[in-house]
Design an enzyme around this catalytic site. Sequence first.
Site, short mmCIF file in Angstrom:
data_model
loop_
_atom_site.label_atom_id
_atom_site.label_comp_id
_atom_site.label_asym_id
_atom_site.label_seq_id
_atom_site.Cartn_x
_atom_site.Cartn_y
_atom_site.Cartn_z
N ASP A 173 -40.61 3.53 8.31
CA ASP A 173 -40.12 2.33 7.62
C ASP A 173 -38.96 2.69 6.69
O ASP A 173 -38.37 1.81 6.06
CB ASP A 173 -41.24 1.60 6.88
CG ASP A 173 -41.94 2.45 5.84
OD1 ASP A 173 -41.57 3.63 5.67
OD2 ASP A 173 -42.89 1.94 5.20
N SER A 174 -38.62 3.97 6.65
CA SER A 174 -37.41 4.42 5.95
C SER A 174 -36.17 3.76 6.54
O SER A 174 -35.11 3.77 5.92
CB SER A 174 -37.28 5.94 6.04
OG SER A 174 -37.41 6.39 7.38
N ASP A 194 -44.63 3.70 11.77
CA ASP A 194 -45.13 3.27 10.46
C ASP A 194 -45.57 1.82 10.50
O ASP A 194 -44.87 0.96 11.03
CB ASP A 194 -44.03 3.39 9.39
CG ASP A 194 -44.03 4.73 8.69
OD1 ASP A 194 -45.06 5.43 8.73
OD2 ASP A 194 -43.00 5.08 8.09
N LYS A 252 -48.95 5.07 11.62
CA LYS A 252 -49.13 5.76 10.34
C LYS A 252 -49.22 4.73 9.23
O LYS A 252 -48.49 3.73 9.24
CB LYS A 252 -47.98 6.72 10.05
CG LYS A 252 -48.12 7.46 8.70
CD LYS A 252 -47.08 8.56 8.54
CE LYS A 252 -45.70 8.05 8.20
NZ LYS A 252 -45.67 7.39 6.84
N GLU A 261 -50.08 4.35 4.73
CA GLU A 261 -50.10 5.09 3.46
C GLU A 261 -51.38 4.83 2.67
O GLU A 261 -51.90 3.71 2.67
CB GLU A 261 -48.91 4.67 2.60
CG GLU A 261 -47.55 4.97 3.23
CD GLU A 261 -46.39 4.51 2.37
OE1 GLU A 261 -45.24 4.67 2.82
OE2 GLU A 261 -46.62 3.99 1.26
N GLU A 290 -46.20 13.87 1.09
CA GLU A 290 -44.84 13.62 0.60
C GLU A 290 -44.71 13.96 -0.88
O GLU A 290 -45.44 13.44 -1.72
CB GLU A 290 -44.44 12.16 0.82
CG GLU A 290 -43.02 11.86 0.35
CD GLU A 290 -42.48 10.52 0.82
OE1 GLU A 290 -41.38 10.14 0.35
OE2 GLU A 290 -43.12 9.87 1.65
#
EC number: 2.1.2.11
Length: 257
Positions: free
Chosen positions: A42-43, A81, A110, A112, A176
């Site tokens: 999602d970056s 993501d 993925k 978080e 991270e």
Amino acid sequence: MNKKILNFIKKKNKTKIISLTAYSKNIASIIDRHCDLVLVGDSLGSVLYSFSSTKKVTLDMMIEHSKSVRMGVKKSLMVVDMPHNTYRNSKEALSNAKKIISKTKCDAIKLEGGKKVIQIIKTLIKNKIPVMGHLGVLPQSATNFKFKGKEIAERKIILRDSKLLEDAGVFSIVLECVESSLAKEITKTVKVPTIGIGASVHCDGQVLVTDDLIGLNKIKARFVKRYSNIEKQINDAALKFKKDVIRSKFPTKKHSY
């Protein structure tokens, strides 16, 4: 758990795992030759759309870019993501994860978080959706991007969460901006591969945003090493094109019908 995921897990303690991001077929097809895992992160919100955070990234954005990436990834494990506010509860997470998997044909998703998302992760895995975890700095909810694990209480929480993620069934964990000795401890403690980004050499593998790696982003985080200067190459090519057009050197007969 499918064979591709199992083979990925087996890399732990045997060989360093290589991972980079991709948002398009062209980039994906290049990095796929060298990667074990290609992440549609999602970056892309900040890298492609100049968003101030990843919170503005939508499910549709992730799906469309992932469909493009899928066409370029032939060898690597492809992970996508789940964007912000798409897994607030188990029902929502399952619906959106199924949508991502079915429309993009990716290998895994993925998300978080630690303790707060354990039940969600268990639900996804129960429904045969492979999940990659993510601890340390969590961009979707972070108020700052300072490295994690300096304070004892914080270290204990991250270490606890890594074990909870493993017990829930994740096949790998991204760490991270995690303090070096903590990343080392987690990597030794859990049986699944850890993938670091700003989390020291002690992780089982490393991931970077490809645009950072090749020098397309102006902002350079401490954990980024630039291996190329694609910005200069693009600039030089555009300048040469401009000069050729102005001087009527392009197109030539070779490039005309």
